[in-house]
Motif scaffolding. Structure first.
Motif, PDB file in Angstrom:
ATOM      1  N   ARG A  45      -2.655 -76.801  10.679  1.00 28.26           N
ATOM      2  CA  ARG A  45      -2.863 -75.348  10.789  1.00 28.26           C
ATOM      3  C   ARG A  45      -2.078 -74.796  11.972  1.00 28.26           C
ATOM      4  N   ASP A  46      -2.184 -75.462  13.132  1.00 27.46           N
ATOM      5  CA  ASP A  46      -1.448 -75.024  14.326  1.00 27.46           C
ATOM      6  C   ASP A  46       0.062 -75.191  14.140  1.00 27.46           C
ATOM      7  N   LEU A  47       0.447 -76.275  13.459  1.00 25.54           N
ATOM      8  CA  LEU A  47       1.869 -76.543  13.248  1.00 25.54           C
ATOM      9  C   LEU A  47       2.533 -75.403  12.482  1.00 25.54           C
ATOM     10  N   PHE A  48       1.965 -75.035  11.345  1.00 30.96           N
ATOM     11  CA  PHE A  48       2.585 -74.000  10.522  1.00 30.96           C
ATOM     12  C   PHE A  48       2.488 -72.617  11.175  1.00 30.96           C
ATOM     13  N   SER A  49       1.408 -72.379  11.899  1.00 31.20           N
ATOM     14  CA  SER A  49       1.272 -71.111  12.603  1.00 31.20           C
ATOM     15  C   SER A  49       2.359 -70.981  13.667  1.00 31.20           C
ATOM     16  N   SER A  50       2.591 -72.064  14.415  1.00 32.11           N
ATOM     17  CA  SER A  50       3.613 -72.054  15.463  1.00 32.11           C
ATOM     18  C   SER A  50       5.015 -71.959  14.866  1.00 32.11           C
ATOM     19  N   TYR A  51       5.226 -72.637  13.751  1.00 31.14           N
ATOM     20  CA  TYR A  51       6.532 -72.625  13.091  1.00 31.14           C
ATOM     21  C   TYR A  51       6.906 -71.212  12.656  1.00 31.14           C
ATOM     22  N   ASN A  52       5.915 -70.473  12.162  1.00 30.36           N
ATOM     23  CA  ASN A  52       6.161 -69.102  11.695  1.00 30.36           C
ATOM     24  C   ASN A  52       6.286 -68.103  12.837  1.00 30.36           C
ATOM     25  N   ASN A  53       5.790 -68.493  14.007  1.00 28.49           N
ATOM     26  CA  ASN A  53       5.832 -67.599  15.174  1.00 28.49           C
ATOM     27  C   ASN A  53       6.507 -68.327  16.331  1.00 28.49           C
ATOM     28  N   TYR A  54       7.762 -68.668  16.098  1.00 31.35           N
ATOM     29  CA  TYR A  54       8.511 -69.483  17.050  1.00 31.35           C
ATOM     30  C   TYR A  54       8.516 -68.865  18.442  1.00 31.35           C
ATOM     31  N   GLY A  55       8.147 -69.692  19.435  1.00 28.20           N
ATOM     32  CA  GLY A  55       8.075 -69.170  20.786  1.00 28.20           C
ATOM     33  C   GLY A  55       8.785 -70.021  21.807  1.00 28.20           C
ATOM     34  N   GLY A  56       9.723 -70.854  21.367  1.00 22.46           N
ATOM     35  CA  GLY A  56      10.490 -71.641  22.319  1.00 22.46           C
ATOM     36  C   GLY A  56      10.218 -73.134  22.295  1.00 22.46           C
ATOM     37  N   ALA A  57       9.124 -73.569  21.668  1.00 23.31           N
ATOM     38  CA  ALA A  57       8.845 -75.010  21.584  1.00 23.31           C
ATOM     39  C   ALA A  57       9.896 -75.656  20.695  1.00 23.31           C
ATOM     40  N   ASN A  58      10.291 -76.873  21.034  1.00 22.90           N
ATOM     41  CA  ASN A  58      11.357 -77.495  20.253  1.00 22.90           C
ATOM     42  C   ASN A  58      10.987 -78.855  19.681  1.00 22.90           C
ATOM     43  N   GLY A  59       9.717 -79.155  19.589  1.00 22.54           N
ATOM     44  CA  GLY A  59       9.340 -80.450  19.031  1.00 22.54           C
ATOM     45  C   GLY A  59       7.858 -80.568  18.748  1.00 22.54           C
ATOM     46  N   VAL A  60       7.525 -81.556  17.922  1.00 25.64           N
ATOM     47  CA  VAL A  60       6.129 -81.839  17.578  1.00 25.64           C
ATOM     48  C   VAL A  60       5.910 -83.337  17.677  1.00 25.64           C
ATOM     49  N   TRP A  61       4.820 -83.734  18.270  1.00 23.62           N
ATOM     50  CA  TRP A  61       4.498 -85.153  18.410  1.00 23.62           C
ATOM     51  C   TRP A  61       3.351 -85.485  17.453  1.00 23.62           C
ATOM     52  N   ILE A  62       3.583 -86.465  16.579  1.00 21.98           N
ATOM     53  CA  ILE A  62       2.543 -86.913  15.653  1.00 21.98           C
ATOM     54  C   ILE A  62       2.047 -88.265  16.144  1.00 21.98           C
ATOM     55  N   SER A  63       0.773 -88.347  16.483  1.00 24.09           N
ATOM     56  CA  SER A  63       0.234 -89.610  16.986  1.00 24.09           C
ATOM     57  C   SER A  63      -0.904 -90.090  16.095  1.00 24.09           C
ATOM     58  N   GLY A  64      -1.116 -91.404  16.111  1.00 22.69           N
ATOM     59  CA  GLY A  64      -2.184 -91.979  15.294  1.00 22.69           C
ATOM     60  C   GLY A  64      -2.059 -93.484  15.285  1.00 22.69           C
TER      61      GLY A  64
END
Length: 252
Positions: A45-64
């Motif tokens: 949910r946060d990923l797609f929200s941030s993707y649609n409202n780009y604010g300067g972040a340039n990466g996503v970390w997937i952990s598990g």
């Protein structure tokens, strides 16, 4: 009745036990059968929200934990964001339809699919075989390779890819390939891995001479010259990616 008659899908079909980044044979099936659990829905949910409202972040970390589905999730998201069509179905739209009980997330996914984009999915350890892992530029070399491969160039040899990119920037790459095939009797894509062959280098020079209207001697050592001059760096790589993005539609 038999158990298989109660199941909607063909239970005898091949099902991969491990998700492979470079496996593109069953994309539509992978997306259609991906299970969006409540936990997954919460995370993306946060990923797609941030993707649609780009604010300067340039990466996503997937952990598990090992085997928790990180690679599977990453692969599905790459299909969804690009929204490429396979077997008549658009991946992002198929994924969005699977979301239940969260209209906001579904809307965000559909909104993300409308942003023009391309995904370059690869296994970095697998691709790192092109160079020594002790090489300080090992990861950078992989990024160059997969980027050039994505563009249809010969990424295994960056200087050959840069030659192809140079031609492309001048809108001469298609005519070069056509004339080279006529002269050499084989496709450029088939022959370019033998770029060091004297006959290949000679034909390259002759074709460039025809295209640009200058003496072929000017291009006899063009590949060697490009190889000698190129200096791999993060800045150079980023500039090349940025140049490519500028060629795309606004918002890409």
């Amino acid at each position: 009745m038999k158990i298989k008659e109660f199941v909607e899908k063909d239970i005898n079909r091949n099902i991969e036990t491990v998700i492979k980044a470079d496996d593109r044979d069953n994309i539509s099936t992978e997306v259609a059968e991906y299970v969006i659990t409540k936990e997954i829905a919460k995370k993306i949910r946060d990923l797609f929200s941030s993707y649609n409202n780009y604010g300067g972040a340039n990466g996503v970390w997937i952990s598990g934990f090992f085997g928790s589905g990180k690679s599977h999730l990453l692969k599905i998201i790459s299909y969804v964001l690009e929204n490429k069509e396979y077997n008549g179905l658009k991946s992002g739209e198929v994924f969005a339809e699977k979301i239940e009980g969260d209209e906001m997330l579904k809307a965000d996914v559909l909104s993300a699919t409308r942003i023009p984009s391309e995904s370059i999915l690869f296994n970095i350890d697998q691709q790192a075989q092109i160079t020594s892992k002790s090489n300080p530029n090992a990861i950078l070399s992989v990024f160059y390779k997969v980027f050039y491969d994505h563009l249809g160039y010969y990424g295994f040899q960056p200087h050959v890819a840069e030659f192809e990119m140079w031609l492309d920037k001048q809108d001469k790459y298609p005519i070069f390939k056509s004339k080279f095939e006529t002269k050499h009797g084989a496709l450029w894509e088939t022959v370019r891995n033998d770029y060091f062959d004297p006959l290949v280098t000679s034909n390259i020079a002759e074709v460039l001479s025809e295209i640009f209207g200058v003496d072929s001697s000017k291009y006899e050592d063009i590949l060697d010259s490009i190889e000698d001059k190129h200096k791999a760096s993060i800045e150079d790589f980023c500039q090349r990616v940025n140049d490519y993005i500028k060629m795309k539609p606004k918002g890409f």
